[in-house]
Enzyme design. Structure first.
Site, PDB file in Angstrom:
ATOM      1  N   GLU A  42       0.728  -1.196  -0.032  1.00 20.95           N
ATOM      2  CA  GLU A  42       0.345  -0.308  -0.333  1.00 20.95           C
ATOM      3  C   GLU A  42       0.895   1.098   0.213  1.00 20.95           C
ATOM      4  O   GLU A  42       1.773   1.098   0.645  1.00 20.95           O
ATOM      5  CB  GLU A  42      -1.011   0.055   1.379  1.00 20.95           C
ATOM      6  CG  GLU A  42      -1.742   0.919   1.234  1.00 20.95           C
ATOM      7  CD  GLU A  42      -2.660   0.989   2.739  1.00 20.95           C
ATOM      8  OE1 GLU A  42      -3.831   2.140   2.665  1.00 20.95           O
ATOM      9  OE2 GLU A  42      -2.575   0.351   3.153  1.00 20.95           O
ATOM     10  N   LYS A 132      -8.314   4.200  -3.057  1.00 19.07           N
ATOM     11  CA  LYS A 132      -9.400   3.182  -1.769  1.00 19.07           C
ATOM     12  C   LYS A 132     -10.952   3.995  -1.602  1.00 19.07           C
ATOM     13  O   LYS A 132     -11.020   5.288  -1.328  1.00 19.07           O
ATOM     14  CB  LYS A 132      -8.340   3.986  -0.445  1.00 19.07           C
ATOM     15  CG  LYS A 132      -8.698   2.798   1.034  1.00 19.07           C
ATOM     16  CD  LYS A 132      -7.557   2.953   1.635  1.00 19.07           C
ATOM     17  CE  LYS A 132      -7.672   2.171   3.527  1.00 19.07           C
ATOM     18  NZ  LYS A 132      -6.877   2.173   3.967  1.00 19.07           N
ATOM     19  N   CYS A 166      -6.235  -2.200   2.629  1.00 21.94           N
ATOM     20  CA  CYS A 166      -6.246  -2.183   3.669  1.00 21.94           C
ATOM     21  C   CYS A 166      -7.591  -2.503   4.873  1.00 21.94           C
ATOM     22  O   CYS A 166      -8.160  -3.339   4.557  1.00 21.94           O
ATOM     23  CB  CYS A 166      -5.693  -0.452   3.947  1.00 21.94           C
ATOM     24  SG  CYS A 166      -4.713  -0.961   5.856  1.00 21.94           S
TER      25      CYS A 166
END
Length: 315
Positions: A42, A132, A166
């Protein structure tokens, strides 16, 4: 059977050009070991903004501003061709690349950053750009929100793959959106780590009956540049490991077959067999024989939400 490579290495923090060069070298190394899929963590380019978990939104205004400027300057403008070295490396070595990055948006103000994961084909083409959906807690001081347009499963030589970043992996409907498209290789670049997180990766492999490839952030104090603002106060010398990594490969059904790679750097390799994912669905297929579409439905807005229409009127 395909070999995959999970790169658990630190970037050259806050330096886009040097991080891209390092990524190219790591792709070459992975390809020399016969990997066909290479995954980076990430926000690998040019570093996860770990300081947000230690700064205060208002009280550390000066440090926040200085660090955000460095992050903005080292982010990636995809439209400007700044991913070219990565695309060229993927094509040269005939590998599929998944990489997390700080992306500088080109919509509206051209100043919003996004936590983005890109999928690059073995022909060097950008197949997907996933932003995200929901930055976690203090991450919202850094990144804007993504949308449903990138919740896509991509065909690749190693199988049907997709990415959630995540804590997006804690969003059941986001996971189900990927399951419903037949994801076989579920990729989770992340800053999270530890036994609870590894348990989540195993749960997803059991739930989705897919391969789960988790790529963690390994970051030490020594990885920070010498001129990092407030380095000694934010990260005392006794606090050597900022994040331990914990990259792992989980087979369909939940068995850990490689890793976790904890408090060390390197490349985690593993072989994945897509037939294993298909066979695992014999007893549980949450979008097939174990679903109840007569009771449950899921609607996903796949439209891009970043465009603004301006109506001009004549006086």
């Amino acid at each position: 059977m395909s070999k995959v490579a999970i790169v658990q290495e630190s970037p050259i923090v806050l330096n886009r050009e040097k991080t891209l060069l390092k990524a190219v070298q790591l792709i070459q190394e992975a390809a020399s070991c016969a990997a066909k899929l290479v995954i980076f963590p990430e926000a690998f380019i040019s570093g996860y903004p770990a300081w947000i978990w230690r700064l205060r939104p208002g009280g550390d205004w000066g440090t926040n501003e200085a660090l955000h400027k460095r992050l903005l300057d080292s982010s990636v403008n995809i439209e400007a061709g700044e991913l070219a070295p990565l695309c060229e490396a993927a094509k040269k070595h005939q590998v599929t690349v998944v990489c997390g990055l700080n992306e500088r948006g080109t919509e509206q103000s051209r100043a919003t950053l996004y936590n983005t994961a890109v999928v690059i084909s073995e022909e060097g083409k950008l197949l997907n750009r996933h932003r995200k959906l929901m930055p976690t807690n203090p991450e919202r001081m850094v990144w804007g929100f993504g949308d449903g347009s990138s919740l896509r499963v991509i065909d690749s030589p190693v199988g049907r793959l997709s990415t959630l970043l995540c804590w997006e992996n804690y969003m059941p409907l986001a996971r189900y959106t990927l399951y419903s498209q037949g994801v076989e290789v579920y990729i989770a670049p992340t800053y999270d780590s530890g036994d609870a997180w590894l348990g989540t990766m195993q749960h997803i492999a059991r739930e989705g009956r897919c391969w789960v490839l988790c790529c963690g952030v390994a970051l030490e104090r020594s990885d920070l540049p010498e001129d990092f603002p407030e380095k000694d106060s934010l990260y005392p010398e006794t606090d050597e490991w900022i994040n331990p990594g914990d990259s792992v490969i989980v087979a369909p059904g939940g068995e850990i077959v490689a890793g976790p790679l904890r408090k060390q750097k390197g490349i985690l390799y593993g072989d994945i067999d897509l037939q294993q994912a298909a066979l695992a669905k014999r007893v549980l297929d949450v979008v097939g024989h174990y679903s109840r579409p007569d009771i449950f439905t899921l609607n996903v807005n796949t439209q891009t939400q970043t465009s603004i229409k301006i109506n001009k009127t004549r006086s």
